[in-house]
Design a protein around this motif. Structure first.
Motif, PDB file in Angstrom:
ATOM      1  N   VAL A   1       0.516   2.145  -7.633  1.00 42.26           N
ATOM      2  CA  VAL A   1       0.954   3.446  -7.122  1.00 42.26           C
ATOM      3  C   VAL A   1       2.229   3.396  -6.278  1.00 42.26           C
ATOM      4  O   VAL A   1       2.864   4.426  -6.056  1.00 42.26           O
ATOM      5  N   ALA A   2       2.591   2.206  -5.803  1.00 45.69           N
ATOM      6  CA  ALA A   2       3.687   2.127  -4.829  1.00 45.69           C
ATOM      7  C   ALA A   2       4.960   2.794  -5.344  1.00 45.69           C
ATOM      8  O   ALA A   2       5.604   3.556  -4.625  1.00 45.69           O
ATOM      9  N   LYS A   3       5.293   2.548  -6.587  1.00 49.21           N
ATOM     10  CA  LYS A   3       6.576   3.011  -7.115  1.00 49.21           C
ATOM     11  C   LYS A   3       6.612   4.515  -7.396  1.00 49.21           C
ATOM     12  O   LYS A   3       7.671   5.077  -7.620  1.00 49.21           O
ATOM     13  N   SER A   4       5.452   5.142  -7.414  1.00 46.81           N
ATOM     14  CA  SER A   4       5.448   6.591  -7.614  1.00 46.81           C
ATOM     15  C   SER A   4       5.559   7.251  -6.245  1.00 46.81           C
ATOM     16  O   SER A   4       5.537   6.594  -5.222  1.00 46.81           O
ATOM     17  N   ASP A   5       5.671   8.576  -6.230  1.00 48.32           N
ATOM     18  CA  ASP A   5       5.706   9.265  -4.945  1.00 48.32           C
ATOM     19  C   ASP A   5       4.348   9.867  -4.607  1.00 48.32           C
ATOM     20  O   ASP A   5       4.234  10.712  -3.727  1.00 48.32           O
ATOM     21  N   ALA A   6       3.320   9.403  -5.324  1.00 45.60           N
ATOM     22  CA  ALA A   6       1.990   9.996  -5.144  1.00 45.60           C
ATOM     23  C   ALA A   6       1.517   9.897  -3.697  1.00 45.60           C
ATOM     24  O   ALA A   6       1.740   8.900  -3.022  1.00 45.60           O
ATOM     25  N   ASN A   7       0.861  10.970  -3.225  1.00 47.38           N
ATOM     26  CA  ASN A   7       0.286  10.937  -1.884  1.00 47.38           C
ATOM     27  C   ASN A   7      -0.921  10.007  -1.874  1.00 47.38           C
ATOM     28  O   ASN A   7      -1.780  10.101  -2.744  1.00 47.38           O
ATOM     29  N   VAL A   8      -0.953   9.121  -0.890  1.00 43.31           N
ATOM     30  CA  VAL A   8      -2.047   8.148  -0.828  1.00 43.31           C
ATOM     31  C   VAL A   8      -2.842   8.355   0.457  1.00 43.31           C
ATOM     32  O   VAL A   8      -2.267   8.484   1.539  1.00 43.31           O
ATOM     33  N   LEU A   9      -4.155   8.396   0.314  1.00 46.89           N
ATOM     34  CA  LEU A   9      -5.039   8.462   1.482  1.00 46.89           C
ATOM     35  C   LEU A   9      -5.797   7.137   1.587  1.00 46.89           C
ATOM     36  O   LEU A   9      -6.396   6.686   0.608  1.00 46.89           O
ATOM     37  N   ILE A  10      -5.708   6.504   2.751  1.00 42.14           N
ATOM     38  CA  ILE A  10      -6.400   5.230   2.957  1.00 42.14           C
ATOM     39  C   ILE A  10      -7.581   5.472   3.886  1.00 42.14           C
ATOM     40  O   ILE A  10      -7.412   5.966   5.004  1.00 42.14           O
ATOM     41  N   VAL A  11      -8.788   5.166   3.387  1.00 47.61           N
ATOM     42  CA  VAL A  11     -10.005   5.435   4.146  1.00 47.61           C
ATOM     43  C   VAL A  11     -10.683   4.119   4.492  1.00 47.61           C
ATOM     44  O   VAL A  11     -10.894   3.283   3.612  1.00 47.61           O
ATOM     45  N   GLY A  12     -11.002   3.918   5.755  1.00 47.93           N
ATOM     46  CA  GLY A  12     -11.715   2.693   6.128  1.00 47.93           C
ATOM     47  C   GLY A  12     -11.966   2.662   7.620  1.00 47.93           C
ATOM     48  O   GLY A  12     -11.236   3.290   8.398  1.00 47.93           O
ATOM     49  N   GLU A  13     -12.980   1.908   8.002  1.00 47.71           N
ATOM     50  CA  GLU A  13     -13.323   1.788   9.419  1.00 47.71           C
ATOM     51  C   GLU A  13     -12.145   1.227  10.206  1.00 47.71           C
ATOM     52  O   GLU A  13     -11.239   0.605   9.638  1.00 47.71           O
ATOM     53  N   SER A  14     -12.214   1.402  11.508  1.00 47.92           N
ATOM     54  CA  SER A  14     -11.169   0.879  12.382  1.00 47.92           C
ATOM     55  C   SER A  14     -11.063  -0.649  12.250  1.00 47.92           C
ATOM     56  O   SER A  14     -12.075  -1.340  12.182  1.00 47.92           O
ATOM     57  N   GLY A  15      -9.827  -1.115  12.142  1.00 45.62           N
ATOM     58  CA  GLY A  15      -9.606  -2.558  12.096  1.00 45.62           C
ATOM     59  C   GLY A  15      -9.727  -3.185  10.723  1.00 45.62           C
ATOM     60  O   GLY A  15      -9.727  -4.407  10.589  1.00 45.62           O
ATOM     61  N   THR A  16      -9.815  -2.365   9.666  1.00 42.62           N
ATOM     62  CA  THR A  16      -9.966  -2.930   8.326  1.00 42.62           C
ATOM     63  C   THR A  16      -8.631  -3.233   7.659  1.00 42.62           C
ATOM     64  O   THR A  16      -8.586  -3.802   6.574  1.00 42.62           O
ATOM     65  N   GLY A  17      -7.534  -2.824   8.294  1.00 44.99           N
ATOM     66  CA  GLY A  17      -6.225  -3.151   7.719  1.00 44.99           C
ATOM     67  C   GLY A  17      -5.525  -1.982   7.047  1.00 44.99           C
ATOM     68  O   GLY A  17      -4.651  -2.183   6.205  1.00 44.99           O
ATOM     69  N   LYS A  18      -5.874  -0.769   7.437  1.00 45.60           N
ATOM     70  CA  LYS A  18      -5.279   0.403   6.791  1.00 45.60           C
ATOM     71  C   LYS A  18      -3.767   0.445   6.975  1.00 45.60           C
ATOM     72  O   LYS A  18      -3.021   0.783   6.062  1.00 45.60           O
ATOM     73  N   GLU A  19      -3.337   0.066   8.181  1.00 44.56           N
ATOM     74  CA  GLU A  19      -1.900   0.120   8.426  1.00 44.56           C
ATOM     75  C   GLU A  19      -1.148  -0.946   7.614  1.00 44.56           C
ATOM     76  O   GLU A  19      -0.049  -0.705   7.120  1.00 44.56           O
ATOM     77  N   LEU A  20      -1.778  -2.107   7.459  1.00 39.28           N
ATOM     78  CA  LEU A  20      -1.160  -3.156   6.634  1.00 39.28           C
ATOM     79  C   LEU A  20      -0.995  -2.665   5.202  1.00 39.28           C
ATOM     80  O   LEU A  20       0.010  -2.937   4.542  1.00 39.28           O
TER      81      LEU A  20
END
Ligand SMILES: Nc1ncnc2c1ncn2[C@@H]1O[C@H](COP(=O)(O)OP(=O)(O)OP(=O)(O)O)[C@@H](O)[C@H]1O
Ligand SMILES: [Mg+2]
Length: 463
Positions: free
Chosen positions: A163-182
């Motif tokens: 998905v990176a190369k597209s402009d698609a909106n991405v939602l990242i869901v996960g508990e705190s500290g799971t690496g969402k920001e990475l």
């Protein structure tokens, strides 16, 4: 090329041919099987998985084409050389189209066919090697600073790449500290916008009244305290990406405005009617399951649908315990280097504690635990005393704590051993190396016990 391990299957109903070929090839160091019919050939092929098949097109029970097709279906990297009896080039051409490496006409002599066999073997080797490399690449232990070899992490790497190369909106869901920001970083830096800014806003950290002007900017005098025109984050993100962290905490009143911006691809500053183009790729994240946030009225469902063209679920660390070991290694080395401490490992007992812990704070917690342990460790290995879990959660090998469970009556030692192994494998998510560490035995012994007790040991094991 080590010939001794090269296995060849010769399929021909004329013993004259098979016998002399076999003799010559064996002298050259090949291992050779022969078959006189198609059925025999297929059975031998399935059983011995040869590297190369020499096959006559005319067989008593079937034609060589069906053998060729079977071979290519079962193992495409096996090379096939077709032998034709009547100079029927047509059949041979057909065979080459179906994947045969080459064809030779009868009669042929050995000097003619040997170089072909060597070439075919060489090609097979190359194909197998490429295949091997591809397979190795596809189980990654690390991707853009994200460490993890578990199945769910592999899927996440693949999704990011897709998905990176597209402009698609991405939602990242996960508990705190799971690496969402990475993960958000990996998406941005893998995208076509990588060289443009990546702006991040934590929706929970901003005062409610300020979120809109922070995001979209404001004009002078738009509200008390707006002494000058100010650009918003959306302006700073122009051409790049925008991360809306903790999107479920965005004030509900603002959500329709964001939705409109995403639909119309333009925005207004607070206090102005002028519109500006909104040129950013949106990545959002939340540690609250979106369904809950929608049910509680914190997240509007129309906005949710808009921002979650692609949803990436990051499982908590306890659900991918097989990553604990690789993360532990990564972090203790990182901190040993950072603090110049002579730590070169983590003891089995300490691993036992780590594997038994639940990690409500996920990878962030593991990271903090190891930073502390590196600083506390007295020797060259991290030991259980260096870890903050002192509540008896881990029946580690070095300090058995049996109080946590009752020993049932009428149970043999073997029955108990079976249960303990099963429970441990559950805890480690099927990772046998991790389970062996926890149980304080070497992996081969664990394997033999798994076989002995016929334990279903799961498939997620990577070690
Ligand atoms: N798979 C991983 N590999 C290496 N480091 C990781 C991994 N996952 C998380 N971390 C580290 O753990 C810490 C937390 O990660 P991150 O900030 O990405 O989590 P998060 O899901 O955004 O958490 P929060 O919801 O609390 O914001 C960071 O220091 C990050 O480097
Ligand atoms: Mg975060």
């Amino acid at each position: 090329m080590e010939r001794r391990e090269k296995r060849i299957l010769i399929v021909d109903d004329e013993p004259m041919i098979t016998d002399s070929l076999k003799q010559n090839l064996v002298e050259e160091g090949f291992t050779v099987d022969t078959a006189a019919t198609g059925a025999e050939a297929i059975e031998l092929f399935d059983g011995s998985a040869p590297h190369l098949v020499l096959c006559d097109l005319q067989l008593p029970d079937t034609d060589g084409m069906s053998v060729l097709k079977h071979v290519k279906d079962a193992n495409p990297s096996t090379e096939v050389i077709v032998i034709t009896g009547y100079g029927t080039v047509k059949g041979a051409v057909e065979a080459t189209k179906a994947g045969a490496f080459y064809f030779v006409e009868k009669p042929f002599d050995f000097e003619q066919i040997l170089p072909l066999i060597e070439k075919a073997m060489e090609r097979r080797e190359l194909v197998a090697e490429t295949e091997n490399m591809r397979r190795q690449l596809s189980t990654r232990t690390e991707y853009f600073n994200i460490i993890g070899a578990s199945k769910p992490m592999q899927t996440i790497y693949e999704t990011i790449e897709a998905v990176a190369k597209s402009d698609a909106n991405v939602l990242i869901v996960g508990e705190s500290g799971t690496g969402k920001e990475l993960i958000a970083n990996a998406i941005h830096y893998n995208s076509l916008r990588a060289k443009k800014p990546f702006q991040k806003v934590n929706c929970a950290a901003l005062p409610k009244e300020l979120v809109e002007s922070e995001l979209f900017g404001h004009t002078k005098g738009a509200f008390t305290g707006a002494h000058a025109d100010k650009d918003g984050i959306v302006q700073h993100a122009a051409g790049g990406s925008l991360l809306l962290d903790e999107i479920a905490e965005m004030p509900v009143e603002l959500q329709p405005k964001l939705l409109r911006v995403l639909q119309e691809r333009s925005y207004r500053k607070v206090g102005s009617e002028r519109t500006y183009p909104a040129d950013f790729r949106l990545i959002s994240s939340t540690n609250r399951p979106p369904a809950d946030a929608i049910r509680d009225g914190a997240l509007r469902d129309d906005l949710f649908y808009r921002i979650s063209t692609i949803t990436i679920h990051v499982p908590p660390l306890r659900e991918r315990a097989e990553d604990i070991q690789i993360l532990t290694e990564h972090f203790f080395k990182l901190y040993a280097r950072k603090y110049a401490r002579p730590i070169n490992g983590v003891s089995q007992a300490a691993y036992g504690r780590l594997f038994a812990h639940d990690f409500p704070g996920n990878v962030r917690e593991l990271q903090n635990v190891l930073e502390r342990a590196v600083l506390l460790a007295k020797g060259t290995k991290i030991e259980p005393v260096d870890l903050p879990f002192d509540n008896g959660a881990a029946p580690a090998a070095a300090s058995p704590q049996t109080a946590a469970w009752e020993v049932p009556p009428n149970m043999t030692l073997e029955e108990m051993e079976k249960i303990v192994i099963e429970k441990t494998l559950q805890r480690t998510g099927g990772n046998k190396q991790a389970a062996a560490n926890m149980l304080g035995i070497y992996r081969p012994r664990l394997y033999s016990k798994i076989r002995k007790y016929k334990i279903e040991s799961g498939s997620s094991a990577t070690a």
